[in-house]
Design an enzyme around this catalytic site. Structure first.
Site, PDB file in Angstrom:
ATOM      1  N   ILE A  13       0.826  -1.209   0.000  1.00 33.10           N
ATOM      2  CA  ILE A  13       0.000   0.000   0.000  1.00 33.10           C
ATOM      3  C   ILE A  13       0.857   1.255   0.000  1.00 33.10           C
ATOM      4  O   ILE A  13       0.503   2.258  -0.622  1.00 33.10           O
ATOM      5  CB  ILE A  13      -0.989  -0.005   1.194  1.00 33.10           C
ATOM      6  CG1 ILE A  13      -2.036   1.093   1.021  1.00 33.10           C
ATOM      7  CG2 ILE A  13      -0.252   0.141   2.523  1.00 33.10           C
ATOM      8  CD1 ILE A  13      -2.941   0.900  -0.166  1.00 33.10           C
ATOM      9  N   SER A  35      11.239   0.420   8.098  1.00 35.88           N
ATOM     10  CA  SER A  35      10.656  -0.835   7.643  1.00 35.88           C
ATOM     11  C   SER A  35      11.649  -1.956   7.874  1.00 35.88           C
ATOM     12  O   SER A  35      12.857  -1.766   7.686  1.00 35.88           O
ATOM     13  CB  SER A  35      10.294  -0.748   6.150  1.00 35.88           C
ATOM     14  OG  SER A  35       9.590  -1.889   5.725  1.00 35.88           O
ATOM     15  N   ARG A  36      11.152  -3.110   8.261  1.00 39.17           N
ATOM     16  CA  ARG A  36      12.059  -4.225   8.541  1.00 39.17           C
ATOM     17  C   ARG A  36      12.668  -4.816   7.279  1.00 39.17           C
ATOM     18  O   ARG A  36      13.794  -5.317   7.305  1.00 39.17           O
ATOM     19  CB  ARG A  36      11.317  -5.327   9.298  1.00 39.17           C
ATOM     20  CG  ARG A  36      10.926  -4.953  10.729  1.00 39.17           C
ATOM     21  CD  ARG A  36      10.214  -6.101  11.395  1.00 39.17           C
ATOM     22  NE  ARG A  36       8.978  -6.453  10.683  1.00 39.17           N
ATOM     23  CZ  ARG A  36       8.231  -7.515  10.955  1.00 39.17           C
ATOM     24  NH1 ARG A  36       8.597  -8.341  11.923  1.00 39.17           N
ATOM     25  NH2 ARG A  36       7.119  -7.755  10.294  1.00 39.17           N
ATOM     26  N   LYS A  89      -6.034   2.945   6.960  1.00 42.50           N
ATOM     27  CA  LYS A  89      -7.236   2.264   7.448  1.00 42.50           C
ATOM     28  C   LYS A  89      -6.972   0.776   7.567  1.00 42.50           C
ATOM     29  O   LYS A  89      -6.183   0.228   6.794  1.00 42.50           O
ATOM     30  CB  LYS A  89      -8.431   2.560   6.541  1.00 42.50           C
ATOM     31  CG  LYS A  89      -8.289   2.018   5.106  1.00 42.50           C
ATOM     32  CD  LYS A  89      -8.727   0.580   5.005  1.00 42.50           C
ATOM     33  CE  LYS A  89      -8.370  -0.026   3.680  1.00 42.50           C
ATOM     34  NZ  LYS A  89      -8.598  -1.498   3.637  1.00 42.50           N
ATOM     35  N   ASP A 167     -11.153  -6.092   5.710  1.00 43.44           N
ATOM     36  CA  ASP A 167     -10.116  -5.159   5.271  1.00 43.44           C
ATOM     37  C   ASP A 167     -10.600  -4.364   4.054  1.00 43.44           C
ATOM     38  O   ASP A 167     -10.534  -3.132   4.065  1.00 43.44           O
ATOM     39  CB  ASP A 167      -8.816  -5.906   4.958  1.00 43.44           C
ATOM     40  CG  ASP A 167      -7.714  -4.969   4.493  1.00 43.44           C
ATOM     41  OD1 ASP A 167      -7.086  -4.312   5.344  1.00 43.44           O
ATOM     42  OD2 ASP A 167      -7.491  -4.871   3.267  1.00 43.44           O
TER      43      ASP A 167
END
Length: 309
Positions: A13, A35-36, A89, A167
């Site tokens: 996303i 971010s990993r 969201k 979702d």
């Protein structure tokens, strides 16, 4: 000067929507990412938000694109560090954790923006205006898509807190709660859970409207072919169809003219975030998430065939 913003969670996303919207925005510059497993070329990258905030004092805003199950900790960390926060969201895994963020942002005098991107689809405002003075007899939502196309290999959506078919379904609920002229509450739900997953693959919902309208929704995550993101409406003044996720609106079968070209859902979100920061406000409507929570509370659970990628 543009706000210096950090993205947390460089996943699908973020790459599909957030990064292009920030790149095109006059209000924000991408200053860093956390971010990993992924980075954005040419931008300072960190494995976690705590490291980013410590190293990047000039970052004033954080946009959280991580799965909802892990979003609360980062949101609280950012607010405690004095940064404005934008939430993908759904805004969190539970209503109570989001309420805690709302209270913290208010105490700190910071902006907290719980986004609902489908409310910014091109025809939603037009549909809302048309419905405002109508007697609604029936409203039916058909929100169906293929999870394998839209969320390939994303196991978090099948884990507790990932919402499953809600979702995408929460997008429909965000539009419903935006355009419907009075309050609704969920009266009945049937949730279909794959026997090997923690979240539902399909759902049927029935709402109570004190005005007597019949309001229903059907969500399906195993839909073959093009997605169906439609809201069918019957009123005393005729029928209407809000379709393509809110992008088009037709009255009596006749498409309407939306008017000036819209900027797009995510560019509109970032423009709104900038306005909220400028005016010292927050925006945290939880009504779509409340309907989802009610579905899990009152819903009848049915076990269906296992889901495998």
């Amino acid at each position: 000067m543009p706000h210096q913003i950090a993205i947390v969670g460089v996943g699908k996303i973020a790459r599909d929507q957030h990064l292009p919207a920030i790149s095109a925005s006059p209000d924000f510059d991408l200053a860093a990412t956390a971010s990993r497993n992924a980075q954005v070329g040419g931008v300072p990258a960190y494995n976690d938000l705590a490291s980013l905030l410590e190293a990047q004092d000039h970052v004033s805003c954080v946009s959280l694109c991580t799965p909802p199950q892990v979003r609360y900790g980062d949101a609280r960390l950012a607010l405690e560090a004095g940064r404005h926060v934008m939430l993908e969201k759904p805004p969190g895994a539970t209503l109570s954790e989001v309420q805690d963020l709302i209270d913290l942002a208010a105490a700190k005098g910071l902006t907290l923006y719980a986004t609902w991107h489908s409310r910014h689809a091109a025809a939603v405002a037009e549909a809302k205006a048309w419905l405002a003075d109508k007697a609604i007899h029936k409203l039916d939502i058909q929100w169906k898509e293929d999870v394998r196309y839209w969320h390939p290999g994303q196991d978090w959506i099948w884990q507790a807190g990932g919402l499953g078919v809600f979702d995408p379904g929460i997008n429909a609920l965000s539009v419903l709660t935006e355009i419907y002229p009075r309050a609704l509450h969920l009266s009945r739900a049937e949730l279909r859970f794959p026997e090997n997953r923690d979240t539902p693959v399909a759902a049927d919902l029935t709402f109570y409207d004190a005005g007597g309208a019949q309001v229903t929704a059907a969500f399906d995550w195993l839909h073959a072919g093009p997605p169906c993101w439609d809201i069918h409406i019957e009123t005393d003044a005729g029928t209407a169809l809000l379709s393509e996720g809110g992008a088009t609106f037709a009255i009596g079968g006749n498409p309407t003219q939306i008017g000036a070209e819209m900027p797009g859902e995510y560019p509109s979100l970032y423009a709104r975030f900038a306005d909220l920061i400028a005016t010292g406000q927050s925006e945290t409507d939880l009504s779509p998430m409340r309907h989802v929570a009610d579905a899990f509370t009152v819903g009848r659970r049915t076990v269906v065939a296992p889901f495998e990628w």
